[in-house]
Motif scaffolding. Sequence first.
Motif, PDB file in Angstrom:
ATOM      1  N   THR A  99      29.504  34.810  34.313  1.00 19.32           N
ATOM      2  CA  THR A  99      30.306  34.091  33.994  1.00 19.32           C
ATOM      3  C   THR A  99      31.422  33.267  32.874  1.00 19.32           C
ATOM      4  O   THR A  99      30.075  33.121  32.227  1.00 19.32           O
ATOM      5  N   ASP A 100      32.222  33.073  32.527  1.00 17.71           N
ATOM      6  CA  ASP A 100      32.114  31.865  32.008  1.00 17.71           C
ATOM      7  C   ASP A 100      32.049  30.775  32.454  1.00 17.71           C
ATOM      8  O   ASP A 100      32.107  30.276  33.913  1.00 17.71           O
ATOM      9  N   ILE A 101      31.840  29.593  31.409  1.00 18.43           N
ATOM     10  CA  ILE A 101      31.796  28.503  32.155  1.00 18.43           C
ATOM     11  C   ILE A 101      32.619  27.647  32.330  1.00 18.43           C
ATOM     12  O   ILE A 101      33.059  26.668  32.945  1.00 18.43           O
ATOM     13  N   ILE A 102      33.629  27.349  31.488  1.00 21.31           N
ATOM     14  CA  ILE A 102      34.941  26.882  31.770  1.00 21.31           C
ATOM     15  C   ILE A 102      36.011  27.820  32.011  1.00 21.31           C
ATOM     16  O   ILE A 102      36.502  28.642  32.044  1.00 21.31           O
ATOM     17  N   LEU A 103      36.471  27.388  33.205  1.00 16.04           N
ATOM     18  CA  LEU A 103      37.334  28.092  34.177  1.00 16.04           C
ATOM     19  C   LEU A 103      38.210  27.557  35.559  1.00 16.04           C
ATOM     20  O   LEU A 103      37.578  26.191  35.471  1.00 16.04           O
ATOM     21  N   PRO A 104      39.380  27.659  35.855  1.00 16.68           N
ATOM     22  CA  PRO A 104      40.393  27.468  36.445  1.00 16.68           C
ATOM     23  C   PRO A 104      39.637  26.943  37.539  1.00 16.68           C
ATOM     24  O   PRO A 104      39.038  28.043  38.796  1.00 16.68           O
TER      25      PRO A 104
ATOM     26  N   ILE B  47      20.299  36.771  42.743  1.00 21.57           N
ATOM     27  CA  ILE B  47      21.128  37.576  41.649  1.00 21.57           C
ATOM     28  C   ILE B  47      21.205  37.163  40.496  1.00 21.57           C
ATOM     29  O   ILE B  47      21.260  35.982  40.189  1.00 21.57           O
ATOM     30  N   PRO B  48      21.286  38.035  39.554  1.00 19.00           N
ATOM     31  CA  PRO B  48      20.976  37.580  37.625  1.00 19.00           C
ATOM     32  C   PRO B  48      22.756  37.262  37.723  1.00 19.00           C
ATOM     33  O   PRO B  48      23.283  37.984  38.595  1.00 19.00           O
ATOM     34  N   ILE B  49      22.760  36.355  37.343  1.00 20.39           N
ATOM     35  CA  ILE B  49      24.380  35.487  35.887  1.00 20.39           C
ATOM     36  C   ILE B  49      24.141  35.230  34.841  1.00 20.39           C
ATOM     37  O   ILE B  49      22.586  34.849  34.622  1.00 20.39           O
ATOM     38  N   ILE B  50      24.806  35.880  34.328  1.00 17.37           N
ATOM     39  CA  ILE B  50      24.767  35.544  32.615  1.00 17.37           C
ATOM     40  C   ILE B  50      26.128  34.876  32.636  1.00 17.37           C
ATOM     41  O   ILE B  50      26.770  35.081  32.935  1.00 17.37           O
ATOM     42  N   MET B  51      25.693  34.009  31.871  1.00 16.70           N
ATOM     43  CA  MET B  51      27.165  32.812  31.318  1.00 16.70           C
ATOM     44  C   MET B  51      27.364  33.288  30.034  1.00 16.70           C
ATOM     45  O   MET B  51      26.982  33.561  29.599  1.00 16.70           O
ATOM     46  N   LEU B  52      28.805  33.599  30.090  1.00 14.51           N
ATOM     47  CA  LEU B  52      29.441  33.642  28.843  1.00 14.51           C
ATOM     48  C   LEU B  52      30.468  32.286  28.628  1.00 14.51           C
ATOM     49  O   LEU B  52      31.027  31.817  29.230  1.00 14.51           O
ATOM     50  N   THR B  53      30.216  31.859  26.848  1.00 16.89           N
ATOM     51  CA  THR B  53      30.589  30.433  26.945  1.00 16.89           C
ATOM     52  C   THR B  53      31.122  30.178  25.231  1.00 16.89           C
ATOM     53  O   THR B  53      30.059  30.434  25.038  1.00 16.89           O
ATOM     54  N   ALA B  54      32.097  29.405  25.243  1.00 15.73           N
ATOM     55  CA  ALA B  54      32.360  28.809  23.684  1.00 15.73           C
ATOM     56  C   ALA B  54      31.524  28.090  23.495  1.00 15.73           C
ATOM     57  O   ALA B  54      31.073  27.551  21.807  1.00 15.73           O
TER      58      ALA B  54
ATOM     59  N   MET C 137      25.268  50.731  39.528  1.00 15.47           N
ATOM     60  CA  MET C 137      25.607  49.274  39.672  1.00 15.47           C
ATOM     61  C   MET C 137      27.030  48.513  40.108  1.00 15.47           C
ATOM     62  O   MET C 137      27.802  48.613  38.864  1.00 15.47           O
ATOM     63  N   ASN C 138      27.500  47.671  40.483  1.00 15.15           N
ATOM     64  CA  ASN C 138      28.088  46.988  40.729  1.00 15.15           C
ATOM     65  C   ASN C 138      28.265  45.715  40.283  1.00 15.15           C
ATOM     66  O   ASN C 138      27.344  44.634  40.028  1.00 15.15           O
ATOM     67  N   ILE C 139      29.173  45.090  39.110  1.00 14.70           N
ATOM     68  CA  ILE C 139      28.753  43.635  38.022  1.00 14.70           C
ATOM     69  C   ILE C 139      30.438  42.867  38.744  1.00 14.70           C
ATOM     70  O   ILE C 139      31.202  43.424  38.374  1.00 14.70           O
ATOM     71  N   LEU C 140      30.077  41.879  38.677  1.00 15.75           N
ATOM     72  CA  LEU C 140      31.166  41.152  38.825  1.00 15.75           C
ATOM     73  C   LEU C 140      31.227  39.903  37.338  1.00 15.75           C
ATOM     74  O   LEU C 140      30.553  39.819  37.358  1.00 15.75           O
ATOM     75  N   ILE C 141      32.665  40.087  36.528  1.00 13.97           N
ATOM     76  CA  ILE C 141      33.251  39.974  35.503  1.00 13.97           C
ATOM     77  C   ILE C 141      34.156  38.461  36.511  1.00 13.97           C
ATOM     78  O   ILE C 141      34.887  38.211  36.844  1.00 13.97           O
ATOM     79  N   ILE C 142      33.315  37.304  35.586  1.00 11.50           N
ATOM     80  CA  ILE C 142      34.109  36.143  36.227  1.00 11.50           C
ATOM     81  C   ILE C 142      34.967  35.643  35.074  1.00 11.50           C
ATOM     82  O   ILE C 142      34.599  34.739  34.470  1.00 11.50           O
ATOM     83  N   GLU C 143      36.718  35.490  34.717  1.00 11.48           N
ATOM     84  CA  GLU C 143      36.640  35.224  32.892  1.00 11.48           C
ATOM     85  C   GLU C 143      38.160  34.848  33.257  1.00 11.48           C
ATOM     86  O   GLU C 143      38.815  35.602  33.570  1.00 11.48           O
ATOM     87  N   ASP C 144      38.803  34.013  33.255  1.00  8.90           N
ATOM     88  CA  ASP C 144      39.394  33.769  32.874  1.00  8.90           C
ATOM     89  C   ASP C 144      40.935  34.309  31.541  1.00  8.90           C
ATOM     90  O   ASP C 144      41.729  34.360  31.710  1.00  8.90           O
TER      91      ASP C 144
END
Length: 226
Positions: free
Chosen positions: A50-55, A73-80, A1-8
């Motif tokens: 994906t993070d929420i606060i991104l450039p 597509i399933p999306i999980i948000m990671l954020t403070a 399974m291929n996962i994309l991580i969007i995180e600055d």
Amino acid sequence: MNILIIEDDQRVAELIQRGLEEQGYAAEIAYDGEIGRKLAINKDYQLIITDIILPKINGIDLCKEIRSVKPDIPIIMLTALGRTDDKVEGFDAGADDYLVKPFDFRELHVRIRALMKRNTGQGNNGTTILKVADLEMNLRTKVVTRNKTEINLTPKEFKLLEYMMKNCGRVLSRIEIAEKVWDTTFDTGTNFIDVYINYVRKKVDKDYPVKLIHTKPGMGFILKAE
């Protein structure tokens, strides 16, 4: 399974990537929202974190853009950002789950498995139309009507109403709704489930004399035709 991580945050992104690869997943990183959008739309991933606060493009707008092209597509948000309003905004944008930093990778992994199990195990046993009184939901076209008038729902509102219609006549606790609709453990310190129930109730019941969504104090909620 291929996962994309969007995180600055490079350290956080690489920790997630390493943890996923140790579990047998393939993981790719995008360090800003613009690159994340291009990868998410043009490549084949089974899940996006994906993070929420991104450039360049924030996670909320990014989630909406991805959803417009790849609605399933399933999306999980990671954020403070952990307030109820922040969670509601994330779910309204199309996120399937929401994990507040700092988090334990084991919890992230559990949520990934739950989302993938739900997606690969989806099935309606041939049923594409749900009906309760004059409320009707088409699971194939995603159209909801009451008394033949179309009701516009967000993705999370649709999933919540779908679960309630599939369990018509049964009291659903907040814990059950959190686990079955959000694939998460109910946080008693937040009221986001009540917020969503109110959203759906306004759209389904407000303009009709017969109310379908009812609150059972101390127990939960029930959808039924009285």
